[in-house]
Design a protein around this motif. Structure first.
Motif, PDB file in Angstrom:
ATOM      1  N   SER A 198       0.821  -1.213   0.000  1.00 57.22           N
ATOM      2  CA  SER A 198       0.000   0.000   0.000  1.00 57.22           C
ATOM      3  C   SER A 198       0.850   1.256   0.000  1.00 57.22           C
ATOM      4  O   SER A 198       0.513   2.253  -0.653  1.00 57.22           O
ATOM      5  CB  SER A 198      -0.927   0.003   1.225  1.00 57.22           C
ATOM      6  N   THR A 221       1.828   1.898  -3.484  1.00 56.19           N
ATOM      7  CA  THR A 221       0.686   2.386  -4.267  1.00 56.19           C
ATOM      8  C   THR A 221       0.499   3.883  -4.071  1.00 56.19           C
ATOM      9  O   THR A 221       0.299   4.636  -5.036  1.00 56.19           O
ATOM     10  CB  THR A 221      -0.600   1.640  -3.862  1.00 56.19           C
ATOM     11  N   LEU A 222       0.588   4.327  -2.821  1.00 55.16           N
ATOM     12  CA  LEU A 222       0.450   5.755  -2.545  1.00 55.16           C
ATOM     13  C   LEU A 222       1.606   6.562  -3.108  1.00 55.16           C
ATOM     14  O   LEU A 222       1.417   7.666  -3.637  1.00 55.16           O
ATOM     15  CB  LEU A 222       0.338   5.981  -1.037  1.00 55.16           C
ATOM     16  N   ASP A 249       1.138   7.010  -6.816  1.00 57.75           N
ATOM     17  CA  ASP A 249       0.117   8.029  -7.087  1.00 57.75           C
ATOM     18  C   ASP A 249       0.673   9.431  -6.867  1.00 57.75           C
ATOM     19  O   ASP A 249       0.428  10.338  -7.675  1.00 57.75           O
ATOM     20  CB  ASP A 249      -1.091   7.780  -6.175  1.00 57.75           C
ATOM     21  N   ARG A 250       1.413   9.630  -5.797  1.00 57.82           N
ATOM     22  CA  ARG A 250       2.008  10.948  -5.529  1.00 57.82           C
ATOM     23  C   ARG A 250       2.947  11.367  -6.656  1.00 57.82           C
ATOM     24  O   ARG A 250       2.944  12.517  -7.094  1.00 57.82           O
ATOM     25  CB  ARG A 250       2.784  10.913  -4.213  1.00 57.82           C
ATOM     26  N   LEU A 257      -6.420   2.223  -4.478  1.00 56.02           N
ATOM     27  CA  LEU A 257      -6.009   3.585  -4.154  1.00 56.02           C
ATOM     28  C   LEU A 257      -7.128   4.359  -3.469  1.00 56.02           C
ATOM     29  O   LEU A 257      -6.884   5.086  -2.502  1.00 56.02           O
ATOM     30  CB  LEU A 257      -5.565   4.316  -5.433  1.00 56.02           C
ATOM     31  N   GLU A 258      -8.366   4.212  -3.957  1.00 50.49           N
ATOM     32  CA  GLU A 258      -9.469   4.977  -3.374  1.00 50.49           C
ATOM     33  C   GLU A 258      -9.716   4.607  -1.912  1.00 50.49           C
ATOM     34  O   GLU A 258     -10.155   5.449  -1.115  1.00 50.49           O
ATOM     35  CB  GLU A 258     -10.753   4.787  -4.191  1.00 50.49           C
ATOM     36  N   LEU A 301      -7.232   3.554   0.142  1.00 51.42           N
ATOM     37  CA  LEU A 301      -6.090   4.127   0.852  1.00 51.42           C
ATOM     38  C   LEU A 301      -6.249   5.633   1.052  1.00 51.42           C
ATOM     39  O   LEU A 301      -5.746   6.196   2.030  1.00 51.42           O
ATOM     40  CB  LEU A 301      -4.802   3.847   0.074  1.00 51.42           C
ATOM     41  N   GLN A 302      -6.938   6.278   0.137  1.00 49.74           N
ATOM     42  CA  GLN A 302      -7.123   7.725   0.243  1.00 49.74           C
ATOM     43  C   GLN A 302      -8.257   8.108   1.196  1.00 49.74           C
ATOM     44  O   GLN A 302      -8.490   9.294   1.431  1.00 49.74           O
ATOM     45  CB  GLN A 302      -7.386   8.303  -1.149  1.00 49.74           C
TER      46      GLN A 302
END
Length: 492
Positions: free
Chosen positions: A117, A120-121, A124-125, A166-167, A169-170
Motif C-alpha cells: 500500500s 501504491t500511494l 500516485d504521488r 487507491l481509493e 487508501l485515500q
C-alpha cells in the motif's frame, strides 16, 4: 483488514529512509511534509524510491531478506532438504507443521503487506507531481518493481493477497474490510507492475549496484511465469535478458560469496548490499556456525541435511561451503561420524565466506538474491516443458552451468523424457541456488515434489499435506477481515 492498519500509511512512512546502496541520503519523516506538494524535486523522488527498497533489505526486524530466522530464504529453504532445524520456525518448516497460530510463519504477510500500500500511494504521488518527466518515469518504474517484487514473494508464500485499492487508501478513516484478490487478478497485477518496470528501468549497465534494472524486472517475470508454468513466456523473457548482451556467468562460483565486492560482477542481477552499520545486515554466519567454529563461531541455529549433501557429485565446486567436517576450538573434529549436536542433521550450510574478521554478528558479504545462472536454467526448463521433451538446446544450457561447477556434461540420450529431465533440473537448481533466495521451495511445488521430498527427508515425522504448499495467514488477519478475508484451505 480494517483500515486502522493502513492509517499510518497516510501519515507517511515513519522510518528513516536509508538503504545500503545510498548511505548519504538524509532521513525524511513523512509526517512532517505536505503530501499536496510532495514530491517536488529529484531529492523528494529519491526519498520515495529509497523508502520502497527499505523493507526489501536485510534487517532482523523489518527486512524481508534478512538472513536470520525472520527472513524468507531461511524459512523457505528450511521447508526443503536444503535446510533443517530442530527448534523454532526452522523446525516448523522442516516438518511442515506450521499452522495459523505460528507467528513466526504468518509474520511475513502481517509485517509486509502494508508496504504494498505504501508503494501504491507513492506511485500516485509521483504520477501527480510536477517533477521532470524522465525522473518521474524512472521513479515510478522503481516503485512498481518494488511493489511487484514484494507482491510476488508474498504471493508465492501465501497465495493471492489483499491489495488495497487507491481509493480505499485515500479514505483511511472509513473502515473497509477487504477480500484477497482473485488468483488470476493477482497474477495480472504482479505481471503488469513488472512489465511496466521493465519498460522504464535503467539497463543493467546503467543501473547502480543494489538498485533495480530492466534485467532484474524481467528475472522476476521469469519467476512469476515459472510459478504459472507459462513456459513460452519464460523463454521469451530469458531471450530478452540474453539479448541485452550484458550478463555473463562468473567463472568463480565460490568467489561470488566472498567478502570481495560484487559490484562489478555481471552475473549478479540483484543483491542487497550489506554493511557493519546495520543499514542492511547479513547475519548468516551467526545463524549457521557453531560456537566452537575456528576463528569465529556463531549460534548454530540451522543445519543442512545429509540427504542434500549426498546429492552432489564429488567434484561439484558448489558444495565447497557446505561444511561436512571441521576441527573446533576444543580440538575435536566434527563430521558425520562424530556430529555431536552441531551436525546431527547435516553439514553446515555456510554458502558465504566464514569472514573471521567480522567484528559483530554481521558481515559485509552482500546478500545475492538473483543471478544470471537462473536465467539459463529457467530457459532450459521452459524449452523442455514447452515442447514436452528436452532437446539439445535445453541440454546445452544446463551444461553451461555444470561446466562452471567443474562437472562433466550431461547427454540428451540420458534425459530424453520430460520426467527425467525435470528431476535433473530440480537437482541442478537446488545445487546452484541453495541458501540464496529460497526459491527451490517454489521449484519443488511447481513439479509436484514438495511433499514427496519432505516425506523422503523426515519419514513418519513429516506433517506435510497437499495444502502445505501455501503458508497460513494469522488468525488476526482472518478476524479483522470480518468474513471478507478467507484463510487458505486446510487451515480452518
Amino acid at each position: 483488514m480494517i483500515m486502522k492498519k493502513i492509517k499510518l500509511i497516510m501519515l507517511g512512512l515513519l522510518i528513516p529512509l536509508t538503504f545500503g546502496c545510498n548511505p548519504e541520503l538524509e532521513s525524511v519523516n513523512y509526517d512532517e511534509i505536505n503530501p499536496a506538494i510532495f514530491p517536488a524535486s529529484e531529492a523528494d523522488v529519491e526519498a520515495l524510491v529509497v523508502a520502497a527498497y527499505y523493507p526489501l533489505r536485510g534487517s532482523w526486524w523489518d527486512g524481508i531478506h534478512t538472513t536470520s530466522e525472520n527472513g524468507i530464504m531461511f524459512i523457505n529453504d528450511a521447508s526443503t532438504e536444503i535446510l533443517q532445524g530442530n527448534f523454532g520456525v526452522q523446525q516448523l518448516a522442516t516438518l511442515h507443521s506450521y499452522n495459523p497460530t505460528n507467528e513466526s510463519v504468518t509474520r511475513y504477510y502481517d509485517r509486509f503487506y502494508n508496504k504494498i500500500s505504501s508503494n501504491t500511494l507513492s506511485i500516485d504521488r509521483l504520477e501527480k507531481s510536477s517533477v521532470n518527466d524522465n525522473i518521474k518515469k524512472k521513479g515510478i518504474a522503481e516503485l512498481k518493481c518494488a511493489r511487484g517484487f514484494l507482491c510476488y514473494e508474498l504471493f508465492d508464500m501465501y497465495g493471492p493477497l489483499v491489495v488495497a485499492p487507491l481509493e480505499v487508501l485515500q479514505n483511511p478513516l472509513t473502515e473497509t474490510p477487504l477480500a484477497r484478490m482473485g488468483y488470476e487478478e493477482m497474477v495480472n497485477f504482479i505481471e503488469k507492475d513488472l512489465l511496466d518496470a521493465a519498460a522504464d528501468l535503467p539497463s543493467p549497465a546503467e543501473a547502480a549496484y543494489g538498485r533495480f534494472s530492466q534485467g532484474f524486472a524481467r528475472m522476476l517475470l521469469i519467476r512469476l511465469y515459472l510459478h504459472e508454468k507459462r513456459w513460452a513466456d519464460v523463454e521469451a523473457q530469458a531471450n530478452a535478458i540474453m539479448a541485452m548482451n550484458y550478463y555473463e556467468l562468473n567463472p568463480d562460483y565460490v568467489g561470488m560469496f566472498s567478502t570481495a565486492s560484487q559490484a562489478d560482477n555481471k552475473e549478479v542481477m540483484f543483491a542487497v548490499p550489506a554493511d557493519y552499520a546495520g543499514t542492511s545486515e547479513n547475519q548468516w554466519q551467526m545463524m549457521v556456525l557453531p560456537s566452537n567454529y575456528p576463528e569465529r563461531g556463531g549460534w548454530a541455529t540451522i543445519q543442512s541435511s545429509w540427504q542434500f549433501y549426498d546429492s552432489f557429485e564429488s567434484n561439484d565446486v558448489r558444495k565447497t561451503n557446505l561444511i561436512a567436517e571441521y576441527t573446533g576450538t576444543d580440538g575435536v573434529t566434527y563430521n558425520r561420524s562424530n556430529p555431536s549436536n552441531v551436525m546431527q542433521m547435516g553439514p553446515l550450510p555456510l554458502k558465504i565466506a566464514a569472514d573471521a574478521d567480522r567484528s559483530t554478528a554481521l558481515t559485509t558479504v552482500d546478500i545475492i538474491l538473483y543471478r544470471y545462472a537462473d536465467v539459463i536454467l529457467s530457459k532450459a526448463e521452459a524449452i523442455a516443458n514447452k515442447n514436452g521433451a528436452p532437446n539439445q538446446e535445453s541440454i546445452d544450457l544446463v551444461n553451461m552451468i555444470r561446466e562452471r561447477a567443474n562437472l562433466d556434461p550431461i547427454k540428451l540420450v540420458d534425459y530424453a523424457d520430460i520426467d527425467s529431465f525435470n528431476d535433473m533440473i530440480l537437482l541442478e537448481r537446488s545445487h546452484e541456488y541453495w541458501c540464496e533466495n529460497g526459491q527451490y521451495r517454489s521449484d519443488l511445488i511447481r513439479h509436484g515434489k514438495f511433499s514427496e521430498h519432505n516425506i523422503e527427508l523426515n519419514g513418519a515425522s513429516s506433517q506435510t499435506a497437499p495444502y502445505k504448499v501455501l503458508y497460513p495467514f494469522s488468525l488476526e488477519r482472518i478476524s479483522e477481515g470480518k468474513g471478507a478475508f478467507k484463510q487458505n484451505p486446510g487451515y480452518n
